[in-house]
Design an enzyme around this catalytic site. Structure first.
Site, mmCIF file in Angstrom:
data_model
loop_
_atom_site.group_PDB
_atom_site.id
_atom_site.type_symbol
_atom_site.label_atom_id
_atom_site.label_comp_id
_atom_site.label_asym_id
_atom_site.label_seq_id
_atom_site.Cartn_x
_atom_site.Cartn_y
_atom_site.Cartn_z
ATOM 1 N N TYR A 145 0.834 -1.210 0.000
ATOM 2 C CA TYR A 145 0.000 0.000 0.000
ATOM 3 C C TYR A 145 0.868 1.260 0.000
ATOM 4 O O TYR A 145 0.508 2.268 -0.610
ATOM 5 C CB TYR A 145 -0.932 -0.005 1.211
ATOM 6 C CG TYR A 145 -2.139 -0.880 1.024
ATOM 7 C CD1 TYR A 145 -3.236 -0.437 0.291
ATOM 8 C CD2 TYR A 145 -2.189 -2.156 1.570
ATOM 9 C CE1 TYR A 145 -4.346 -1.240 0.111
ATOM 10 C CE2 TYR A 145 -3.291 -2.973 1.397
ATOM 11 C CZ TYR A 145 -4.371 -2.514 0.661
ATOM 12 O OH TYR A 145 -5.472 -3.320 0.468
ATOM 13 N N GLU A 147 -7.899 -6.969 5.578
ATOM 14 C CA GLU A 147 -7.098 -8.065 5.046
ATOM 15 C C GLU A 147 -6.337 -8.805 6.141
ATOM 16 O O GLU A 147 -6.143 -10.019 6.051
ATOM 17 C CB GLU A 147 -6.156 -7.527 3.961
ATOM 18 C CG GLU A 147 -6.936 -7.080 2.724
ATOM 19 C CD GLU A 147 -6.205 -6.065 1.863
ATOM 20 O OE1 GLU A 147 -4.965 -5.926 2.022
ATOM 21 O OE2 GLU A 147 -6.867 -5.403 1.047
#
EC number: 1.14.12.17
Length: 401
Positions: A94, A136
Site C-alpha cells: 500500500y 485483510e
C-alpha cells in the site's frame, strides 16, 4: 480528514469522471517503471486489455463520490480485500501504491494539483489503506488459523486432469507437502500462479473451486482459450498444454465473498453462462452432498453440447434428487435435444417464469459482465428483490464497484 480536505477530494469528482482512466493508466505505467517487481503480483493480461485501469478508475471515483460516508462501499471494499489476500498483497504494498498514485495525480493534473489537493488525497488514501489493511489482516488470520490453512503461496501437485468438455478440463490439486487443505465456502476461488518464461514473470490468476469442500484436495475447472496468445489465456492455456499430471503449481488460500448462504432455508436458483458455472457447481455439490432439503434450480447457457462441461453429472444429480431441477440453453438445439428442460437461444429467465422461478428464492448468477447484466435486469423485471440477487463477474469487478 478535515472538512476542507473532504471538499477538495469531492471537487475532483468531475475530473475523475472525465479523465479517471488516463490517470490510472499513467499510475500503472509509473509504478511498473519504478517497481517492476510488482508485475509478478498484478495480472498483466488485465493491464493489456485495460480492465484493471478501468476497475481502479471506477474504484477511485466511487471513493471520491462517497468520501463523506465510505461505509456505503463496504461490499466493494470487502470484494477487493478478498482479491488482495488471494494475491498475497501486504501493507508494504500500500505504501508503494500510495506513493505512485499521489505522484500520478500531480503529474496528470499539472497546475490544478495544488499542494493542498495532493495532501487531501494523500490523507484520503492513507485512511483507505488503513481500512483495507485491517480488513485483510483479519482474512489472513482466518486463513492461517483453520485446519490445513496457510497464507502466501503453497505448492500443490496436479494429481488428475479430467476433460469435462471440448474446452474445459478439471484439475485435482493436492498439497505437495502431504498436508490437509483448508475448508472454504461454496462459491469461493483460489489464486494460482505459474512462472511464464516468455514474460520472465510469475503470473497469478483466480479460478473458482468447482466442487464441495472435502479437506483433501481442491478442484478447479479451467477453460482453454483455443488459439489465443493474448495474456488473458496465458495461464489457462499453459495449464492445459504444459502442466501434466504430477506437475506443481502454487496456490493462495481460498478467498472470495460470492458464497452460498448455508444458513438460509430458501430455495436456490443457480444461473450461469459458459465456464461461469464453476462456483455454482460448488454450491450445487455442497447442497446435494450435505443432504440439504432446499429446492435447487440449475439454469445454464452454453454454445452447444460439445463445449457444455458437466452436462451429464448435473443431469444425473437432477434425476436422483427430486428437489433439483435443471434447465439448459444452447445457441442452437441439435437433433435429439428437443426435450423438456432444453431451450434454444441465450439464457432467458422469462421462459422459466411459469412456476420454476420463485420470488422467495436466492439467485446466484455468474458469467461475463453482459450475461450478468441481462440476468439481473430480467430478475428485477420479474419482481425479484435486489437483495436476493448475488453475482460474480469474471475479471476485475467493474459491475460491483
Amino acid at each position: 480528514m478535515t472538512p476542507d480536505q473532504k471538499a477538495l477530494v469531492t471537487a475532483t469528482v468531475s475530473t475523475l469522471q472525465a479523465h479517471g482512466v488516463a490517470l490510472t493508466t499513467h499510475f500503472y505505467q509509473r509504478m511498473f517503471e519504478h517497481n517492476p517487481e510488482l508485475k509478478n503480483v498484478f495480472n498483466m493480461g488485465n493491464q493489456q486489455n485495460g480492465k484493471q485501469q478501468m476497475a481502479l478508475a471506477m474504484a477511485v471515483l466511487a471513493y471520491a463520490e462517497n468520501i463523506e460516508d465510505p461505509s456505503v462501499l463496504v461490499h466493494a471494499v470487502t470484494k477487493i480485500g478478498h482479491k488482495h489476500v488471494s494475491l498475497d498483497i501486504r501493507p508494504e504494498h500500500y505504501a508503494i501504491v500510495g506513493r505512485h498514485l499521489i505522484a500520478s495525480i500531480g503529474e496528470v493534473l499539472g497546475e490544478a494539483a495544488t499542494p493542498a489537493l495532493l495532501e487531501a488525497w494523500a490523507t484520503a488514501y492513507g485512511e483507505l489503506a488503513g481500512l483495507m489493511s485491517g480488513l485483510e489482516s483479519g482474512l489472513y488470520q482466518n486463513a492461517a488459523n483453520q485446519l490445513g490453512g496457510w497464507t502466501g503461496w503453497r505448492p500443490f501437485t496436479v494429481k488428475q486432469k479430467v476433460a469435462e468438455s471440448d474446452e474445459i478440463t478439471s484439475f485435482y490439486l493436492y498439497p505437495a507437502d502431504g498436508g490437509k487443505v483448508a475448508g472454504y465456502l461454496p462459491g469461493q476461488y483460489v489464486s494460482l500462479r505459474l512462472f511464464l518464461p516468455e514474460l520472465n514473470l510469475f503470473q497469478p490468476r483466480q479460478y473458482s473451486l468447482s466442487s464441495a469442500p472435502n479437506g483433501e484436495y481442491y478442484r478447479i475447472s479451467v477453460k482453454k482459450e483455443a488459439g489465443s496468445q493474448h495474456p488473458d489465456g496465458l495461464i489457462s492455456n499453459r495449464l492445459h498444454d504444459f502442466v501434466a499430471e504430477g506437475g506443481i503449481v502454487e496456490l493462495a488460500a481460498p478467498a472470495g465473498d460470492f458464497t452460498l448462504d448455508t444458513s438460509k432455508p430458501t430455495p436456490v436458483v443457480l444461473v450461469s453462462g459458459g465456464v461461469g458455472q464453476t462456483p455454482l457447481l460448488s454450491m450445487l455439490d455442497y447442497l446435494v452432498t450435505t443432504g440439504s432439503p432446499r429446492e435447487v434450480v440449475w439454469v445454464h447457457g452454453s454454445r452447444n453440447a460439445q463445449v457444455h462441461a458437466f452436462r451429464e453429472p448435473v443431469a444425473a444429480l437432477a434425476a436422483r434428487h427430486e428437489q433439483v431441477q435443471h434447465h439448459i440453453f444452447y445457441d442452437t438445439l441439435a437433433p435429439g435435444l428437443e426435450q423438456e428442460g432444453y431451450y434454444e437461444g441465450i439464457v432467458d429467465l422469462q421462459k422459466l417464469n411459469g412456476g420454476t422461478l420463485m420470488s422467495e428464492a436466492d439467485y446466484y448468477v455468474c458469467g461475463p459482465a453482459p450475461f450478468i447484466r441481462k440476468q439481473v435486469q430480467d430478475l428485477a423485471a420479474l419482481g425479484v428483490p435486489r437483495a436476493a440477487i448475488h453475482f460474480e463477474e469474471f475479471g476485475p469487478a467493474t459491475l460491483s464497484v
